[in-house]
Design a protein around this motif. Structure first.
Motif, PDB file in Angstrom:
ATOM      1  N   SER A 196      -3.051 -10.402  91.576  1.00 44.48           N
ATOM      2  CA  SER A 196      -3.770  -9.905  90.392  1.00 44.48           C
ATOM      3  C   SER A 196      -4.315  -8.479  90.580  1.00 44.48           C
ATOM      4  CB  SER A 196      -4.910 -10.861  90.059  1.00 44.48           C
ATOM      5  OG  SER A 196      -5.776 -11.013  91.186  1.00 44.48           O
ATOM      6  N   GLN A 197      -4.261  -7.957  91.824  1.00 47.00           N
ATOM      7  CA  GLN A 197      -4.752  -6.590  92.029  1.00 47.00           C
ATOM      8  C   GLN A 197      -3.857  -5.586  91.282  1.00 47.00           C
ATOM      9  OE1 GLN A 197      -3.333  -8.458  94.257  1.00 47.00           O
ATOM     10  NE2 GLN A 197      -1.804  -7.292  95.467  1.00 47.00           N
ATOM     11  N   PRO A 198      -4.436  -4.471  90.740  1.00 46.40           N
ATOM     12  CA  PRO A 198      -3.645  -3.477  89.988  1.00 46.40           C
ATOM     13  C   PRO A 198      -2.581  -2.817  90.874  1.00 46.40           C
ATOM     14  CG  PRO A 198      -6.007  -3.171  89.627  1.00 46.40           C
ATOM     15  CD  PRO A 198      -5.879  -4.127  90.762  1.00 46.40           C
ATOM     16  N   CYS A 199      -1.460  -2.484  90.286  1.00 47.13           N
ATOM     17  CA  CYS A 199      -0.394  -1.784  91.008  1.00 47.13           C
ATOM     18  C   CYS A 199      -0.773  -0.311  91.189  1.00 47.13           C
ATOM     19  CB  CYS A 199       0.926  -1.853  90.235  1.00 47.13           C
ATOM     20  SG  CYS A 199       1.635  -3.512  90.162  1.00 47.13           S
ATOM     21  N   PRO A 200      -0.361   0.317  92.326  1.00 50.03           N
ATOM     22  CA  PRO A 200      -0.606   1.763  92.495  1.00 50.03           C
ATOM     23  C   PRO A 200       0.119   2.549  91.392  1.00 50.03           C
ATOM     24  CG  PRO A 200       0.032   0.731  94.574  1.00 50.03           C
ATOM     25  CD  PRO A 200       0.285  -0.291  93.509  1.00 50.03           C
ATOM     26  N   MET A 201      -0.516   3.598  90.864  1.00 44.03           N
ATOM     27  CA  MET A 201       0.065   4.408  89.803  1.00 44.03           C
ATOM     28  C   MET A 201       0.072   5.866  90.267  1.00 44.03           C
ATOM     29  SD  MET A 201      -0.795   4.345  85.734  1.00 44.03           S
ATOM     30  CE  MET A 201      -2.537   4.260  86.084  1.00 44.03           C
ATOM     31  N   ASP A 202       1.289   6.453  90.411  1.00 47.76           N
ATOM     32  CA  ASP A 202       1.418   7.843  90.844  1.00 47.76           C
ATOM     33  C   ASP A 202       1.019   8.796  89.724  1.00 47.76           C
ATOM     34  OD1 ASP A 202       2.427   6.918  93.239  1.00 47.76           O
ATOM     35  OD2 ASP A 202       4.536   7.204  92.655  1.00 47.76           O
ATOM     36  N   CYS A 203       0.617   9.980  90.145  1.00 46.08           N
ATOM     37  CA  CYS A 203       0.295  11.039  89.183  1.00 46.08           C
ATOM     38  C   CYS A 203       1.577  11.490  88.479  1.00 46.08           C
ATOM     39  CB  CYS A 203      -0.353  12.214  89.907  1.00 46.08           C
ATOM     40  SG  CYS A 203      -0.593  13.671  88.874  1.00 46.08           S
ATOM     41  N   VAL A 204       1.500  11.781  87.204  1.00 43.80           N
ATOM     42  CA  VAL A 204       2.631  12.300  86.429  1.00 43.80           C
ATOM     43  C   VAL A 204       2.232  13.675  85.865  1.00 43.80           C
ATOM     44  CG1 VAL A 204       4.180  11.949  84.479  1.00 43.80           C
ATOM     45  CG2 VAL A 204       3.399   9.978  85.831  1.00 43.80           C
ATOM     46  N   MET A 205       3.064  14.714  86.221  1.00 42.71           N
ATOM     47  CA  MET A 205       2.807  16.081  85.757  1.00 42.71           C
ATOM     48  C   MET A 205       3.814  16.466  84.680  1.00 42.71           C
ATOM     49  SD  MET A 205       0.261  17.033  87.726  1.00 42.71           S
ATOM     50  CE  MET A 205       0.210  18.801  87.426  1.00 42.71           C
ATOM     51  N   SER A 206       3.408  17.360  83.804  1.00 42.84           N
ATOM     52  CA  SER A 206       4.341  17.897  82.810  1.00 42.84           C
ATOM     53  C   SER A 206       5.255  18.923  83.470  1.00 42.84           C
ATOM     54  CB  SER A 206       3.563  18.568  81.669  1.00 42.84           C
ATOM     55  OG  SER A 206       2.906  19.749  82.143  1.00 42.84           O
ATOM     56  N   ASP A 207       6.320  19.351  82.779  1.00 42.39           N
ATOM     57  CA  ASP A 207       7.173  20.434  83.273  1.00 42.39           C
ATOM     58  C   ASP A 207       6.405  21.753  83.189  1.00 42.39           C
ATOM     59  OD1 ASP A 207       9.289  18.678  83.678  1.00 42.39           O
ATOM     60  OD2 ASP A 207      10.071  18.987  81.640  1.00 42.39           O
ATOM     61  N   TRP A 208       6.879  22.725  83.993  1.00 42.29           N
ATOM     62  CA  TRP A 208       6.257  24.047  83.932  1.00 42.29           C
ATOM     63  C   TRP A 208       6.506  24.674  82.567  1.00 42.29           C
ATOM     64  CZ3 TRP A 208       2.785  25.620  87.251  1.00 42.29           C
ATOM     65  CH2 TRP A 208       2.808  25.150  88.567  1.00 42.29           C
ATOM     66  N   GLY A 209       5.499  25.315  82.018  1.00 41.12           N
ATOM     67  CA  GLY A 209       5.648  26.010  80.739  1.00 41.12           C
ATOM     68  C   GLY A 209       6.318  27.363  80.901  1.00 41.12           C
TER      69      GLY A 209
END
Length: 538
Positions: A196-209
């Protein structure tokens, strides 16, 4: 020009009979030396100007880099402050989470204690029930089978998920079945939640502008592009990178420098040869007072060539060639003569053969003639150097542009050796003025220099030749002697060099100083096929 050892005097021009060493020879020697010094001074001035411009560009670049570094430092300081703020926030969040964990542990301990007490109470009730059952059964006379069902401990299967909530199946088996009066078997299969423990969630970045506009039009600026955090990391996932913006230096050129601006492509020039494979040229010229270096605008971005007139030239074995195109030609004869009057007479003889190969008419070839002598004394040299007048320079227009072949022959034949180092720059200026005043708008304009020695001033000759080329006139050189600086000649002539610089080799077996020309008719044919857009067999 015929005296050995003079600065810049090519050795092949040394005469067998240099003539009388009089005051005139001394004046010529001093004139050449003074002109050489002037050329060297001009070269030094140009080198200093180039060096100064290079230093200014370098300084502007350094100032721009310093400015960019200062801006980067500010960005780093801002990023560092933001990181410090995030660290403080993270530490506070960690403190609160530790408190929550401590309270959760306290709550879990209480739940375990309550659960243990409830289990003990249930076990006691079960024991009391079994005792009561035994007492009740003991009242009867018959012996009763009161065996309860016995089962093994639960055996758990793997959880269906490692995180985010899953299910787990538990099984057990019957160790001893129940008797007729015993307690029946409990369920042998059960399920429970797990993972029941939450799954690890990686950071998500946008593409370079896209890159932003440079902060400065010159003198050094910066341009930036950014990206943002779409999803923050959670539950032990890969954290977000600290770099959310990057900067580049831009527009490092000095604000004092004028930008490099090139014109549109010019029209294609006429073909450089009438036959035998020539080249057409088009250029993009510098506009305004700016400068363009080779790195910013390489040669292929400013000059292009196109093959033309690839058909073979007519054979000259039986009859010579003749130029029948509509061209205006100004012939410049070097009056220094190389070997005094003998050299000048040889130049005239070759010029007469060239004139005879021109089909001169109102709708075909027009010819002008300029003879280039030099200042006869020191005062004339100084006046010539000042550029106030060409009178003292011993340069004159011997024939205005004319379609009269007889007049052209008479003009060439009547020329007298002017002597003194040739003021070729002045002669080129006279040729340009003649073409500007009398040249036909629909005819190609050509200046052909026949020379045997170095000009009085190399730097002034370079400027005069450049002025003619910028005005759209073709400048060609015929070298009637060895030993001249062909690199200079190639710079002064129009492009391509192969069709605008010609070398006449001395006659085979000629002694040093002899002025005769090897195969003059062949050289005339070479000149015509290169300079004349249309050649025919006589």
């Amino acid at each position: 020009l015929c005296s050995p050892g003079l600065p810049g005097c090519p050795m092949p021009l040394v005469c067998d009979n240099p003539g009388k060493k009089d005051c005139q020879l001394a004046v010529e020697a001093v004139s050449i030396l003074a002109a050489e010094l002037q050329d060297r001074q001009q070269e030094v001035r140009q080198a200093l100007a180039d060096h100064s411009a290079s230093c200014k560009r370098a300084m502007a670049g350094y100032i721009g880099e310093l400015g960019a570094l200062a801006r980067q430092r500010e960005q780093i300081q801002v990023a560092s402050a933001n990181n410090a703020a995030r660290r403080v926030a993270a530490e506070e969040e960690s403190r609160l989470m530790r408190q929550e964990l401590l309270q959760a542990n306290v709550n879990a301990m209480k739940v375990r204690e309550d659960c243990a007490a409830s289990t003990k109470a249930l076990e006691q009730k079960a024991c009391d029930a079994r005792q009561l059952r035994s007492q009740v059964l003991a009242v009867g006379s018959a012996k009763a089978d009161v065996r309860d069902c016995m089962v093994s401990p639960w055996v758990p299967e793997p959880c269906s998920a490692t995180c985010g909530g899953g299910t787990q199946r538990l099984t057990r088996r019957v160790v001893s079945p129940a008797g007729p009066l015993g307690a029946s078997c409990p369920p042998l299969v059960a399920t429970r939640t797990c993972g029941s423990q939450p799954c690890p969630m990686d950071c998500v970045m946008s593409d370079w502008g896209e890159w932003t506009t440079c902060t400065a039009a010159c003198g050094g600026g910066t341009q930036t592009r950014m990206r943002s955090v779409l999803t923050q990391a959670a539950h032990g996932g890969e954290p977000c990178p600290e770099e959310t913006s990057v900067s580049n230096q831009c527009n490092m050129q000095s604000c004092d420098a004028v930008a490099c601006r090139l014109s549109d492509w010019s029209d294609w020039s006429t073909c450089s040869r009438g036959c035998g494979g020539g080249l057409k040229l088009r250029e993009r010229r510098l506009v305004g007072d700016g400068t363009c270096d080779e790195e910013d605008t390489p040669e292929e971005h400013r000059r292009q060539y196109l093959s033309c007139n690839t058909k073979a030239c007519p054979s000259t074995a039986a009859k010579p060639l003749k130029c029948s195109a509509k061209v205006d030609i100004v012939l410049v004869l070097d009056g220094s003569g190389g070997c005094a009057e003998a050299g000048f007479e040889a130049t005239k003889a070759f010029a007469l053969q060239f004139v005879s190969a021109l089909d001169m008419a109102a709708d075909k070839v027009q010819l002008g003639l300029v003879v280039a002598g030099g200042p006869a004394n020191w005062d004339a040299y100084k006046g010539c150097l000042a550029g106030s007048s060409l009178t003292g320079c011993n340069v004159r227009l011997a024939l205005q542009l004319s379609a009269d072949g007889s007049a052209a022959n008479t003009a060439v034949s009547g020329l007298k050796w002017p002597g003194s180092p040739a003021d070729v720059s002045g002669a080129l200026s006279v040729a340009g003025a003649a073409l500007a005043q009398e040249g036909r708008q629909d005819a190609e304009q050509i200046v052909l220099v026949m020379t045997r020695g170095r000009p009085l001033s190399r730097s002034r000759t370079a400027l005069a030749a450049s002025s003619l080329r910028r005005a759209g006139r073709r400048v060609a050189w015929l070298l009637l002697a060895d030993g001249m600086n062909q690199e200079d000649i190639a710079q002064w002539a129009s492009q391509p060099t192969r069709d605008n610089v010609f070398l006449v080799t001395p006659k085979a077996g000629a002694v040093k100083g002899q002025v005769t020309i090897e195969k003059p008719k062949t050289k005339i044919s070479e000149l015509l096929t290169a300079l004349c857009p249309s050649v025919v067999v006589e």
